[in-house]
Motif scaffolding. Structure first.
Motif, PDB file in Angstrom:
ATOM      1  N   ALA A 154       0.800  -1.219   0.000  1.00 22.92           N
ATOM      2  CA  ALA A 154       0.000   0.000   0.000  1.00 22.92           C
ATOM      3  C   ALA A 154       0.834   1.271   0.000  1.00 22.92           C
ATOM      4  O   ALA A 154       0.326   2.348  -0.309  1.00 22.92           O
ATOM      5  N   THR A 158      -2.007   1.771  -5.009  1.00 23.65           N
ATOM      6  CA  THR A 158      -3.334   1.600  -4.442  1.00 23.65           C
ATOM      7  C   THR A 158      -4.327   1.406  -5.573  1.00 23.65           C
ATOM      8  O   THR A 158      -4.025   1.674  -6.739  1.00 23.65           O
ATOM      9  N   PRO A 177      -7.358   6.617  -0.337  1.00 24.30           N
ATOM     10  CA  PRO A 177      -6.521   6.427   0.863  1.00 24.30           C
ATOM     11  C   PRO A 177      -5.660   7.651   1.129  1.00 24.30           C
ATOM     12  O   PRO A 177      -5.434   8.491   0.256  1.00 24.30           O
ATOM     13  N   TYR A 179      -2.667   9.669   1.245  1.00 22.31           N
ATOM     14  CA  TYR A 179      -1.311   9.849   0.725  1.00 22.31           C
ATOM     15  C   TYR A 179      -1.034  11.344   0.666  1.00 22.31           C
ATOM     16  O   TYR A 179      -1.940  12.148   0.470  1.00 22.31           O
ATOM     17  N   GLY A 212     -10.596  12.881   1.810  1.00 23.97           N
ATOM     18  CA  GLY A 212     -10.317  11.737   0.944  1.00 23.97           C
ATOM     19  C   GLY A 212     -10.597  11.984  -0.514  1.00 23.97           C
ATOM     20  O   GLY A 212     -10.629  11.051  -1.313  1.00 23.97           O
TER      21      GLY A 212
END
Length: 277
Positions: A154, A158, A177, A179, A212
């Motif tokens: 991960a 992703t 996710p 980052y 997100g």
């Protein structure tokens, strides 16, 4: 062979082993375990062959069809570098033939339901650059045998579902996710589902927003636009700087650049960059 019974036949073999045969004769021909179909998907221009190690120059062109060379396969790069062989053959006796070209497919262009592909001769690899380039940035490609960084897990890749497609080259995500901004810049994206499955592209910009949300801009729009809900795999990018190699990828041991090499300004005007010796 006589001039009135000569036909041309050519074979194209993809890296995955798929083989197609074509001929400009009005009936199919079979030899070397390959069936060459007439006027089916591809034709070739006259070859321009030179002596010595000069690269043979020619083109192949044809229609994109569902049962031969499809637009999706071309866009996905499945025909890139495919092996090509071409024969002149006596269609009344196929044992009487001669190989007139051997090489591979080069650059492929498409327009209005048709394609045009460059044919590259066997000497084409001799044009590739050889040797080591002295440059402050890394000369390796992220994840290759020189880089040695395994891009799994991960941290570096992703998968996500597309929530928005804008201008053909900007993909939006709503449940991405966590980052850092720019983590995927200079990386790549692969479509995993839908009508664009198998297509890939390089990432130009990667913008993260609170909650997100994320937008990823591609350098060039995918040939077949994905739909909302299609799954994609996104791989982190590298700007080839020594600091990035050390901090982002923890891979400075395999760094293939020369970060302490003097700059061009220092070489041309040493008094502005420091002293020699």
């Amino acid at each position: 062979m006589t001039a009135t019974t000569i036909a041309r036949a050519w074979m194209v073999r993809r890296a995955d082993g798929m083989v197609l045969g074509f001929t400009d004769h009005d009936a199919s021909l079979t030899f070397e375990g390959i069936r060459f179909l007439p006027d089916h998907g591809m034709s070739a221009r006259a070859l321009v062959q030179a002596t010595g190690l000069s690269v043979d120059n020619s083109e192949a062109e044809g229609a994109l069809s569902d049962d031969a060379i499809t637009e999706k396969d071309v866009l996905a790069g499945r025909w890139d570098g495919a092996e090509v062989r071409m024969w002149e053959v006596d269609w009344t006796r196929v044992a009487s033939r001669r190989l007139i070209f051997a090489g591979s497919l080069g650059e492929i262009a498409r327009s209005r339901g048709a394609f045009r592909a460059e044919l590259r001769g066997l000497s084409e690899p001799l044009n590739a650059a050889r040797g080591l380039v002295f440059h402050p940035r890394c000369s390796a490609r992220l994840g290759d045998s020189n880089c040695k960084r395994i891009l799994t897990g991960a941290t570096f890749m992703t998968e996500a579902s597309i929530a928005k497609v804008s201008d053909g080259s900007v993909l939006g995500f709503t449940a991405f996710p966590a980052y850092g901004p720019g983590w995927f810049e200079r990386g790549n994206i692969l479509v995993l589902s839908g009508k664009a499955e198998g297509l890939h592209a390089s990432i130009k910009d990667d913008v993260a927003s609170p909650g997100g949300r994320r937008e990823i801009a591609l350098w060039q729009a995918l040939g077949i636009l994905p739909d909302i809900g299609d799954r994609v795999r996104i791989v982190a990018g590298c700007d080839k700087r020594a600091e990035t190699c050390r901090k982002k990828f923890d891979n400075f041991l395999n760094f293939r650049g020369f970060p302490h090499i003097p700059s061009e300004d220092w070489i041309m005007a040493p008094q502005t960059g420091g002293r020699r010796g």
